[in-house]
Design an enzyme around this catalytic site. Structure first.
Site, PDB file in Angstrom:
ATOM      1  N   LYS A  62      11.533   7.081   9.578  1.00 16.85           N
ATOM      2  CA  LYS A  62      11.503   7.547  10.974  1.00 16.85           C
ATOM      3  C   LYS A  62      10.088   7.826  11.469  1.00 16.85           C
ATOM      4  O   LYS A  62       9.891   8.116  12.639  1.00 16.85           O
ATOM      5  CB  LYS A  62      12.370   8.802  11.124  1.00 16.85           C
ATOM      6  CG  LYS A  62      13.851   8.464  11.171  1.00 16.85           C
ATOM      7  CD  LYS A  62      14.679   9.593  11.727  1.00 16.85           C
ATOM      8  CE  LYS A  62      14.866  10.695  10.734  1.00 16.85           C
ATOM      9  NZ  LYS A  62      15.758  11.758  11.202  1.00 16.85           N
ATOM     10  N   ASN A  70       0.862  -1.200   0.000  1.00 12.58           N
ATOM     11  CA  ASN A  70       0.000   0.000   0.000  1.00 12.58           C
ATOM     12  C   ASN A  70       0.897   1.249   0.000  1.00 12.58           C
ATOM     13  O   ASN A  70       0.795   2.119   0.857  1.00 12.58           O
ATOM     14  CB  ASN A  70      -0.960  -0.003   1.195  1.00 12.58           C
ATOM     15  CG  ASN A  70      -2.037   1.065   1.035  1.00 12.58           C
ATOM     16  OD1 ASN A  70      -2.274   1.870   1.912  1.00 12.58           O
ATOM     17  ND2 ASN A  70      -2.670   1.105  -0.120  1.00 12.58           N
ATOM     18  N   LEU A  71       1.758   1.286  -0.988  1.00 13.59           N
ATOM     19  CA  LEU A  71       2.860   2.251  -0.988  1.00 13.59           C
ATOM     20  C   LEU A  71       2.374   3.672  -1.239  1.00 13.59           C
ATOM     21  O   LEU A  71       1.507   3.910  -2.070  1.00 13.59           O
ATOM     22  CB  LEU A  71       3.869   1.847  -2.074  1.00 13.59           C
ATOM     23  CG  LEU A  71       4.411   0.423  -1.932  1.00 13.59           C
ATOM     24  CD1 LEU A  71       5.381   0.106  -3.059  1.00 13.59           C
ATOM     25  CD2 LEU A  71       5.074   0.201  -0.581  1.00 13.59           C
ATOM     26  N   HIS A  72       2.974   4.604  -0.490  1.00 12.69           N
ATOM     27  CA  HIS A  72       2.687   6.031  -0.672  1.00 12.69           C
ATOM     28  C   HIS A  72       4.005   6.759  -0.871  1.00 12.69           C
ATOM     29  O   HIS A  72       5.080   6.128  -0.889  1.00 12.69           O
ATOM     30  CB  HIS A  72       1.886   6.571   0.512  1.00 12.69           C
ATOM     31  CG  HIS A  72       2.487   6.252   1.849  1.00 12.69           C
ATOM     32  ND1 HIS A  72       3.703   6.748   2.258  1.00 12.69           N
ATOM     33  CD2 HIS A  72       2.063   5.455   2.858  1.00 12.69           C
ATOM     34  CE1 HIS A  72       3.987   6.312   3.462  1.00 12.69           C
ATOM     35  NE2 HIS A  72       3.013   5.500   3.850  1.00 12.69           N
ATOM     36  N   LEU A  90       2.370  10.893   6.125  1.00 15.96           N
ATOM     37  CA  LEU A  90       1.773   9.910   5.215  1.00 15.96           C
ATOM     38  C   LEU A  90       1.825   8.530   5.873  1.00 15.96           C
ATOM     39  O   LEU A  90       2.807   8.162   6.498  1.00 15.96           O
ATOM     40  CB  LEU A  90       2.520   9.891   3.881  1.00 15.96           C
ATOM     41  CG  LEU A  90       2.501  11.175   3.066  1.00 15.96           C
ATOM     42  CD1 LEU A  90       2.957  10.907   1.631  1.00 15.96           C
ATOM     43  CD2 LEU A  90       1.129  11.842   3.045  1.00 15.96           C
ATOM     44  N   SER A  91       0.741   7.798   5.724  1.00 12.91           N
ATOM     45  CA  SER A  91       0.639   6.462   6.318  1.00 12.91           C
ATOM     46  C   SER A  91      -0.398   5.672   5.538  1.00 12.91           C
ATOM     47  O   SER A  91      -1.388   6.234   5.058  1.00 12.91           O
ATOM     48  CB  SER A  91       0.179   6.588   7.777  1.00 12.91           C
ATOM     49  OG  SER A  91      -0.340   5.357   8.236  1.00 12.91           O
ATOM     50  N   GLY A 134       5.868   8.345   1.005  1.00 11.23           N
ATOM     51  CA  GLY A 134       6.883   8.082   2.035  1.00 11.23           C
ATOM     52  C   GLY A 134       7.739   6.872   1.662  1.00 11.23           C
ATOM     53  O   GLY A 134       8.967   6.893   1.775  1.00 11.23           O
ATOM     54  N   HIS A 135       7.070   5.792   1.203  1.00  7.42           N
ATOM     55  CA  HIS A 135       7.818   4.602   0.779  1.00  7.42           C
ATOM     56  C   HIS A 135       8.673   4.916  -0.451  1.00  7.42           C
ATOM     57  O   HIS A 135       9.819   4.485  -0.547  1.00  7.42           O
ATOM     58  CB  HIS A 135       6.852   3.470   0.382  1.00  7.42           C
ATOM     59  CG  HIS A 135       6.016   2.946   1.489  1.00  7.42           C
ATOM     60  ND1 HIS A 135       4.659   3.175   1.570  1.00  7.42           N
ATOM     61  CD2 HIS A 135       6.324   2.184   2.567  1.00  7.42           C
ATOM     62  CE1 HIS A 135       4.172   2.574   2.637  1.00  7.42           C
ATOM     63  NE2 HIS A 135       5.155   1.972   3.260  1.00  7.42           N
TER      64      HIS A 135
END
Ligand code: PAF
Length: 281
Positions: free
Chosen positions: A149, A32-34, A185-186, A36-37
């Site tokens: 982080k 479920n990449l956003h 983002l999560s 941030g990834h």
């Protein structure tokens, strides 16, 4: 991008990489990449010749009743994003492949790392995280691995695990990526209703206020965090914790600890979604 679903296939592919080019950099994810990834994938490119990502929703780090079943699984969209980010290899095992028998041998992080903050509210979570990361490290054998982080305690636990087992892996932190209104983002942000999404940046705002207060000499951490918890509660949240801790080991700071050694962390439930965030002072 090569996609491998079995341990044997990814081992074979990466053995050739090691023979030819060298440094493997690894970014484990649960999918479920956003952004941030994707920022981690791009950062990984600067730390080695071959970027390997993994997607595996790890049952071991969820407690019964948590969101393992409804954790978003978006494999096709994730693959497109990884290709666009220039990832070389994806390891995406099934549960049967990674855990063909019950995983009875586990990594048990020490209680002062694992039973505080997130660990107090998610007992066994860091055992599950450390165990799967150790297993993925054994399969991928990276020279470096990146962890965001945003999950500050996870980063601390995994850094300590690598240090204490003398694993030959550089653990590299990735900065938290935020929406324009500050919300970190999560994958879980997708569970928020539109009303909750509008409310969610309050968590970051409160952490920023505590950071400013600590930087300007306020060491009354108890009052600062209690006020933040009270505001969350008054705004319809159910806070688990707001805490000022030492970055190195996440223990409570002494009264005069230098501000730049500290981090402010929070976890709170908004509706049925549990959000976590942190800011370094
Ligand atoms: O941060 C995550 O997505 C997970 O905890 C990790 C490190 C991939 C282990 O399952």
């Amino acid at each position: 991008m090569q996609i491998h679903h079995t341990i044997a296939a990814i081992r074979k592919a990466l053995a050739e990489v090691r023979h030819n080019t060298g440094r493997i950099v690894f970014v484990p994810t649960m999918g479920n990449l956003h952004e941030g990834h994707i920022a981690l994938m791009r950062q990984a490119r600067h730390h080695g010749d071959c970027v390997v990502a993994s997607i595996f929703v790890n049952r071991l780090q969820f407690r019964p009743g948590e969101d393992f079943e409804k954790y978003p699984r978006t494999f096709a969209a994730d693959c497109e994003k990884l290709v666009a980010a220039g990832v070389d290899y994806l390891f995406a095992p099934s549960e049967e492949e990674l855990y063909p028998e019950p995983q009875r041998y586990v990594i048990e992080p020490p209680v002062d790392h694992a039973n505080i903050l997130e660990g107090e509210f998610r007992p066994g979570h860091f055992r599950g995280v450390a165990t799967v990361v150790m297993k993925l490290f054994a399969i991928v054998q990276p020279q470096a691995a990146l962890f965001g982080k945003k999950d500050f305690q996870q980063f601390m636990v995994l850094s300590a695990m690598v240090r204490e087992f003398a694993l030959a892996v550089d653990v590299i932190p990735g900065e938290t990526v935020r929406a324009a209104d500050g919300l970190a983002l999560s994958s879980r942000n997708g569970f928020l209703s539109s009303v909750e999404r509008a409310e969610a940046p309050r968590l970051h705002r409160l952490l920023s206020q505590i950071v400013t207060a600590v930087r300007t000499g306020n060491h009354d951490y108890t009052s600062l965090t209690a006020a933040a918890e009270a505001e969350l509660q008054a705004s319809g949240w159910l806070p688990d914790y707001v805490a000022v801790r030492r970055k190195f080991d996440l223990q409570s700071p002494a009264a005069q600890e230098p501000a730049d050694t500290l981090v402010v962390l929070a976890a709170a439930r908004l509706g049925s979604t549990r959000l976590i965030d942190n800011l370094e002072v």
